[in-house]
Structure formats: C-alpha cells, structure tokens
Design a protein around this motif. Structure first.
Motif, PDB file in Angstrom:
ATOM      1  N   ILE A  76       1.002  -1.555  -0.500  1.00 35.26           N
ATOM      2  CA  ILE A  76       0.024  -0.202  -0.094  1.00 35.26           C
ATOM      3  C   ILE A  76       0.745   1.299  -0.347  1.00 35.26           C
ATOM      4  CG2 ILE A  76      -0.297   0.437   2.498  1.00 35.26           C
ATOM      5  CD1 ILE A  76      -3.444   1.033   2.075  1.00 35.26           C
ATOM      6  N   THR A  77       1.693   1.430   0.341  1.00 31.88           N
ATOM      7  CA  THR A  77       3.189   2.293   0.616  1.00 31.88           C
ATOM      8  C   THR A  77       3.621   2.699  -0.505  1.00 31.88           C
ATOM      9  OG1 THR A  77       3.367   2.200   2.693  1.00 31.88           O
ATOM     10  CG2 THR A  77       5.187   3.417   1.796  1.00 31.88           C
ATOM     11  N   ALA A  78       3.934   1.576  -1.374  1.00 35.09           N
ATOM     12  CA  ALA A  78       4.367   1.614  -3.098  1.00 35.09           C
ATOM     13  C   ALA A  78       3.701   2.389  -3.428  1.00 35.09           C
ATOM     14  CB  ALA A  78       4.712  -0.151  -2.843  1.00 35.09           C
ATOM     15  N   LEU A  79       2.220   1.748  -3.246  1.00 36.27           N
ATOM     16  CA  LEU A  79       0.819   2.503  -4.472  1.00 36.27           C
ATOM     17  C   LEU A  79       1.046   3.910  -4.049  1.00 36.27           C
ATOM     18  CD1 LEU A  79      -1.701   2.143  -6.458  1.00 36.27           C
ATOM     19  CD2 LEU A  79      -2.481   1.172  -4.664  1.00 36.27           C
ATOM     20  N   GLY A  80       1.269   4.228  -2.970  1.00 35.79           N
ATOM     21  CA  GLY A  80       1.573   5.502  -2.196  1.00 35.79           C
ATOM     22  C   GLY A  80       2.411   6.404  -3.343  1.00 35.79           C
ATOM     23  N   PHE A  81       3.509   5.717  -2.875  1.00 33.94           N
ATOM     24  CA  PHE A  81       4.920   5.966  -3.855  1.00 33.94           C
ATOM     25  C   PHE A  81       4.385   6.278  -5.345  1.00 33.94           C
ATOM     26  CE2 PHE A  81       9.143   5.729  -5.636  1.00 33.94           C
ATOM     27  CZ  PHE A  81       9.978   6.950  -5.422  1.00 33.94           C
ATOM     28  N   LYS A  82       3.774   5.198  -6.434  1.00 31.20           N
ATOM     29  CA  LYS A  82       3.691   5.598  -7.134  1.00 31.20           C
ATOM     30  C   LYS A  82       2.355   6.439  -7.922  1.00 31.20           C
ATOM     31  CE  LYS A  82       0.870   2.363 -11.144  1.00 31.20           C
ATOM     32  NZ  LYS A  82       2.535   2.428 -11.921  1.00 31.20           N
ATOM     33  N   ILE A  83       1.478   6.944  -7.055  1.00 33.02           N
ATOM     34  CA  ILE A  83       0.567   8.400  -6.971  1.00 33.02           C
ATOM     35  C   ILE A  83       1.188   9.016  -7.213  1.00 33.02           C
ATOM     36  CG2 ILE A  83      -1.475   8.681  -6.277  1.00 33.02           C
ATOM     37  CD1 ILE A  83      -2.265   6.121  -5.915  1.00 33.02           C
ATOM     38  N   GLY A  84       1.726   9.279  -5.650  1.00 38.28           N
ATOM     39  CA  GLY A  84       2.112  10.125  -5.615  1.00 38.28           C
ATOM     40  C   GLY A  84       3.647  11.289  -5.421  1.00 38.28           C
ATOM     41  N   GLY A  85       4.721   9.730  -5.133  1.00 40.18           N
ATOM     42  CA  GLY A  85       5.996   9.808  -4.868  1.00 40.18           C
ATOM     43  C   GLY A  85       5.893   9.796  -3.346  1.00 40.18           C
ATOM     44  N   PRO A  86       7.259  10.058  -2.956  1.00 41.92           N
ATOM     45  CA  PRO A  86       7.796  10.101  -1.250  1.00 41.92           C
ATOM     46  C   PRO A  86       6.676  10.652  -0.215  1.00 41.92           C
ATOM     47  CG  PRO A  86       9.673   9.986  -2.599  1.00 41.92           C
ATOM     48  CD  PRO A  86       8.552  10.713  -3.649  1.00 41.92           C
ATOM     49  N   ASN A  87       6.048  11.877  -0.594  1.00 39.51           N
ATOM     50  CA  ASN A  87       5.728  12.672   0.943  1.00 39.51           C
ATOM     51  C   ASN A  87       4.435  11.799   0.826  1.00 39.51           C
ATOM     52  OD1 ASN A  87       7.057  14.338   1.020  1.00 39.51           O
ATOM     53  ND2 ASN A  87       6.765  15.678  -0.430  1.00 39.51           N
ATOM     54  N   LEU A  88       3.507  11.118  -0.583  1.00 37.52           N
ATOM     55  CA  LEU A  88       2.281  10.582  -0.126  1.00 37.52           C
ATOM     56  C   LEU A  88       2.388   8.938   0.335  1.00 37.52           C
ATOM     57  CD1 LEU A  88      -0.839  10.778  -0.924  1.00 37.52           C
ATOM     58  CD2 LEU A  88      -0.159   9.301  -2.535  1.00 37.52           C
ATOM     59  N   ALA A  89       3.800   8.458  -0.271  1.00 34.26           N
ATOM     60  CA  ALA A  89       4.317   7.415   0.605  1.00 34.26           C
ATOM     61  C   ALA A  89       4.348   7.232   2.285  1.00 34.26           C
ATOM     62  CB  ALA A  89       4.695   6.862  -0.155  1.00 34.26           C
ATOM     63  N   TYR A  90       5.084   8.009   2.706  1.00 35.15           N
ATOM     64  CA  TYR A  90       4.891   8.296   3.826  1.00 35.15           C
ATOM     65  C   TYR A  90       3.592   8.406   4.707  1.00 35.15           C
ATOM     66  CZ  TYR A  90      10.170   7.811   3.726  1.00 35.15           C
ATOM     67  OH  TYR A  90      11.602   7.079   3.695  1.00 35.15           O
ATOM     68  N   LEU A  91       2.890   9.395   4.428  1.00 37.66           N
ATOM     69  CA  LEU A  91       1.499   9.652   4.260  1.00 37.66           C
ATOM     70  C   LEU A  91       0.482   8.564   4.685  1.00 37.66           C
ATOM     71  CD1 LEU A  91       0.936  13.790   3.329  1.00 37.66           C
ATOM     72  CD2 LEU A  91       0.915  12.796   5.431  1.00 37.66           C
ATOM     73  N   THR A  92       0.602   7.418   3.529  1.00 33.66           N
ATOM     74  CA  THR A  92      -0.102   6.498   3.246  1.00 33.66           C
ATOM     75  C   THR A  92       0.806   5.914   4.446  1.00 33.66           C
ATOM     76  OG1 THR A  92       0.227   6.353   0.989  1.00 33.66           O
ATOM     77  CG2 THR A  92      -0.460   4.052   1.438  1.00 33.66           C
ATOM     78  N   LEU A  93       1.562   5.225   5.077  1.00 37.15           N
ATOM     79  CA  LEU A  93       2.779   4.568   5.789  1.00 37.15           C
ATOM     80  C   LEU A  93       1.669   4.757   7.265  1.00 37.15           C
ATOM     81  CD1 LEU A  93       4.103   2.644   6.888  1.00 37.15           C
ATOM     82  CD2 LEU A  93       6.098   4.003   7.074  1.00 37.15           C
ATOM     83  N   LEU A  94       1.824   6.260   7.303  1.00 41.79           N
ATOM     84  CA  LEU A  94       1.643   7.067   9.318  1.00 41.79           C
ATOM     85  C   LEU A  94      -0.012   6.688   9.358  1.00 41.79           C
ATOM     86  CD1 LEU A  94       1.657   8.613  11.509  1.00 41.79           C
ATOM     87  CD2 LEU A  94       1.268  10.155  10.197  1.00 41.79           C
ATOM     88  N   ILE A  95      -0.885   6.752   7.950  1.00 47.54           N
ATOM     89  CA  ILE A  95      -2.053   6.350   7.972  1.00 47.54           C
ATOM     90  C   ILE A  95      -2.784   5.328   8.112  1.00 47.54           C
ATOM     91  CG2 ILE A  95      -4.824   6.784   6.475  1.00 47.54           C
ATOM     92  CD1 ILE A  95      -3.149   9.529   6.372  1.00 47.54           C
ATOM     93  N   TRP A  96      -1.542   4.133   7.726  1.00 47.72           N
ATOM     94  CA  TRP A  96      -1.989   2.643   7.733  1.00 47.72           C
ATOM     95  C   TRP A  96      -1.748   2.008   8.887  1.00 47.72           C
ATOM     96  CZ3 TRP A  96      -4.741  -1.319   5.598  1.00 47.72           C
ATOM     97  CH2 TRP A  96      -3.864  -2.603   5.523  1.00 47.72           C
ATOM     98  N   VAL A  97      -0.661   2.566   9.630  1.00 44.37           N
ATOM     99  CA  VAL A  97      -0.412   1.879  10.650  1.00 44.37           C
ATOM    100  C   VAL A  97      -0.832   2.811  12.161  1.00 44.37           C
ATOM    101  CG1 VAL A  97       1.892   1.269   9.635  1.00 44.37           C
ATOM    102  CG2 VAL A  97       1.906   2.975  11.108  1.00 44.37           C
ATOM    103  N   LEU A  98      -1.684   3.668  11.583  1.00 45.59           N
ATOM    104  CA  LEU A  98      -1.558   4.290  13.038  1.00 45.59           C
ATOM    105  C   LEU A  98      -2.768   3.526  13.643  1.00 45.59           C
ATOM    106  CD1 LEU A  98      -1.199   6.764  14.876  1.00 45.59           C
ATOM    107  CD2 LEU A  98      -2.151   8.312  13.478  1.00 45.59           C
ATOM    108  N   PRO A  99      -3.948   3.082  13.426  1.00 49.78           N
ATOM    109  CA  PRO A  99      -5.290   2.591  13.931  1.00 49.78           C
ATOM    110  C   PRO A  99      -4.965   1.868  15.006  1.00 49.78           C
ATOM    111  CG  PRO A  99      -6.373   2.333  11.960  1.00 49.78           C
ATOM    112  CD  PRO A  99      -4.328   3.217  12.158  1.00 49.78           C
ATOM    113  N   GLY A 100      -4.184   0.512  14.396  1.00 52.30           N
ATOM    114  CA  GLY A 100      -3.579  -0.875  14.748  1.00 52.30           C
ATOM    115  C   GLY A 100      -2.386  -0.493  15.923  1.00 52.30           C
TER     116      GLY A 100
END
Length: 400
Positions: A76-100
């Motif tokens: 899912i982070t690589a997909l964020g990278f593909k869509i919007g580069g590193p900044n979107l990828a790190y936001l994706t990582l943060l949102i994906w892991v935060l609840p768990g």
C-alpha cells in the motif's frame, strides 16, 4: 494545452486526498493478514478507483513478498509512492499503521496497569493457546505455498531444528542467508529472461544501511534502552521475509527467550490480540515496545512503542523505495529468483520452531491443547474471521 496546466495541481491534490481516505478506510476495516488485505486492496484500488490494473497490483504485491518487511504495508505504501511520490507514500504509511499501533500500544499499557494493580489477566487465558493455533495454521499455509520439492523441505526442517535448539536472535539471519544461498546455486533451473542493464538509484539503500549502522553503534556506545530497542526492531524488520507470521518467531526469540523483556504469557496474549485488530500484524511490535519499557513508567511506554514501531516499519519502506525503481530489471536474473525459494523455506522453518517452543509448556494441560486444536480446525475449515474467534475467547474468559 496551457489552459489545462493551472488545473493540474488542484486536481492532483484532490486525487491524493481521496486516496488517503481510501487508505484510512482500509486501515480501520482490514482484518486477517496479507491475503485478506490483498483482496481488499483489489476491491478498493483496482475495481473501485482504478489507480492501477489487477496485473500491476499482483506484480507489486509479489515484489513486496520477496523483500524483507511487512508485505501489506509495503504494497500500500508503494502504491502511494507510485501515485504521488515519497511524501504521499509516508503519509500512506502513517495512516495505514496508526489504528493498529494505537490499539496495540494501549494493550501493552493495559497489561502493565493490570500488573501494577495486582489484577489478574486470567480472562485472556483462552487467547494464549488460540495464538499458538494461529501460528501453527499460518506456518502450515505458508509451507503449502513455499515447500515445492525435497530441497525446500530439507531447508525448512533444518531451519526449524536449528532455531529450536539454538534460541538466539543471531541464528535468524544465518538461517535465512544459508537458505537463500542454497537454492541460489540451483539458478540454472530457472527460466531464462532477457536481461536489461540495471539502473540503480542508491539513495534509499544508503539511508537504510546508514540508519542500521548508526542505531547499532549508538546502542552499543550509550546502552540506552530506547536506542537498543529501535536497533532490535530495525534489525528484525530488515531480516523478516514472509510477513507477520515469520516475524513472530524472531520477536519471541529476541524479547522472550533471549532478553526476557516479556513473559511467554504476555507475548501470547499480545499475539492473540494482534490477530483481532485491523491493519498490519507488524503492529504487534508496538505492544512489545511498550512492555519492554514498563519499568520506567507510562511515558516511557509511549516512547518504547514509538521506537519499536519506527524500527519495525522503516526498513521495509526504505527497501521498497530502493528496489521498486529497478525491479523490472532485477527480476530477470535467475540467481535472484532462485534464492527466494530458500529464503521462504527457511522462514517456514522458523515459524514451525516458534510454534513448537510456544506449544511445549501447554502440552501437559489438556484444556490448552484442546483450544489449540479447536482453533486450528476453525481456521482451516470455517470462514469465521480471526477477530471474531479472539472475541469469543475473551468473552469466554471473562464469563468463566
């Protein structure tokens, strides 16, 4: 043409916001590990949003499976990278892991609170053997996929025996490396593919290596527990192939059998809960980090959870950003593809060894054995989701 340029930036921003909303929805609703995650990624990202094609998603997931780190998180982070580069990828990582991560951190602090107030954790007694059942079934399912011949079977059995006899975290990278080297020698059996020149951008590799060396050096010099915890989790996150199920034996060997930061019962309770929360199974690290620093109070537990979470997730992110750029060229080399068979077989052996080590103390107690076997039967022959099974175990523990 120029009339479209002013519209490009706001349209792109809206697309990014929609994507992050999708990530947040999945972070709150995906239970069950990488296989279930992939199905939900397909429904959301391919069928609904058309961010990529089905073939692109499957290839991206395959790449993440052969890299160290959490498969679903990397995908899912690589997909964020593909869509919007590193900044979107790190936001994706943060949102994906935060609840768990938040749930598992609260669980670690809750265990500490119960212990401080001399309150019993007996309500979780059914969850602990359930966790062993989860691990056995996970190892069985992984083995079905990766044990393809006598060589991979021999590697899995050898890895299991070595990991069981020598319960040191030092053995994990050795076992994995030997497994990969063994099958790399059989590269001639792999199909030939036309090779292309490798165009490698080394920045993320050196970032991964630099953090690894800096954490190890600072930990050795300062002997600071938070720094050492970060290094411990960063090292494990850099070596785990196969997802959360393979991570479990590595964490057990390191933090229970070797360093005694957690008791076996605490570990199993957290492992069971990790099966019942949304998002990545790697959030289990947050629970271990919080309990590892319980002696210094609640604030230190937050700090322990933070460094454990950063340590377990960052290496996989650095490596996927590094390899993703030249994966099309790298996968054409037969020795690379051949080594993956041995790595996966050795990882299966590590899971089996952890399952045996965790089951051993339960063997004399027939109720625990019955729960382990019952959990395995339910997982193998019904569609009851893991979080529902854990919920039943917790309710039963409270009532009885």
């Amino acid at each position: 043409m120029t009339g479209y340029l002013p519209q490009l930036k706001p349209v792109r921003k809206i697309r990014y916001i929609i994507f992050l909303k999708d990530v947040a929805f999945l972070a709150l609703t995906t239970f069950g590990g990488p296989q279930v995650h992939l199905a939900m990624f397909y429904d959301r990202f391919v069928k609904l949003r058309r961010y990529l094609t089905e073939d692109e998603l499957m290839e991206l997931n395959a790449l993440c499976q052969i890299l160290p780190g959490p498969t679903s998180t990397q995908t899912i982070t690589a997909l964020g990278f593909k869509i919007g580069g590193p900044n979107l990828a790190y936001l994706t990582l943060l949102i994906w892991v935060l609840p768990g991560v938040c749930i598992m951190t609260a669980a670690g602090m809750g265990v500490y609170y119960l212990e401080q107030h001399n309150l019993s954790m007996h309500f979780a007694r059914f969850v602990q053997p359930m966790a062993v059942g989860f691990l056995i079934v996970a190892g069985y399912r992984i083995g079905q996929k990766v044990i393809k011949n006598q060589v991979s079977l021999a590697l899995a059995l050898t890895a299991a025996l070595v990991a069981y006899v020598f319960r040191s975290p030092v053995m994990t990278p050795i076992v994995i490396a030997i497994g990969g080297l063994t099958t790399a020698l059989t590269y001639e059996k792999q199909e030939r593919m036309e090779k292309q020149p490798l165009r490698i951008e080394w920045a993320n590799f050196f970032l991964w290596l630099g953090v690894f060396l800096a954490a190890a050096g600072l930990g050795a010099i300062t002997q600071s527990l938070p720094v050492r915890l970060f290094e411990n989790f960063y090292r494990n996150g850099s070596l785990v192939f196969g997802g959360g199920q393979v991570l479990t034996p590595m964490l057990y060997n390191e933090f229970v059998a070797f360093k005694h930061y957690l008791s076996r019962e605490e570990f199993l309770s957290g492992l069971g809960l990790a099966q019942a929360i949304p998002g990545p199974v790697f959030a289990f690290a947050s629970y271990i980090g919080a309990l590892s620093m319980r002696a210094d109070g609640p604030n230190a537990q937050f700090w322990g959870s933070f460094v454990a979470t950063a340590g377990i997730f960052l290496p996989g992110m650095f490596l996927i950003f590094f390899v993703y750029r030249f994966w099309d060229q790298l996968k054409r080399y037969r020795v690379v593809r051949a080594s993956l068979d041995g790595i996966n077989a050795a990882s299966t052996g590590l899971t089996a060894a952890a399952a045996v080590a965790l089951f051993e103390p339960m063997a004399p107690h027939w109720p625990s054995v019955v729960i382990v076997i019952g959990t395995m039967i339910v997982l193998l022959y019904t569609r009851l989701p893991p979080f529902a099974l854990i919920g039943i175990g917790l309710v039963a523990g409270l009532i009885l």
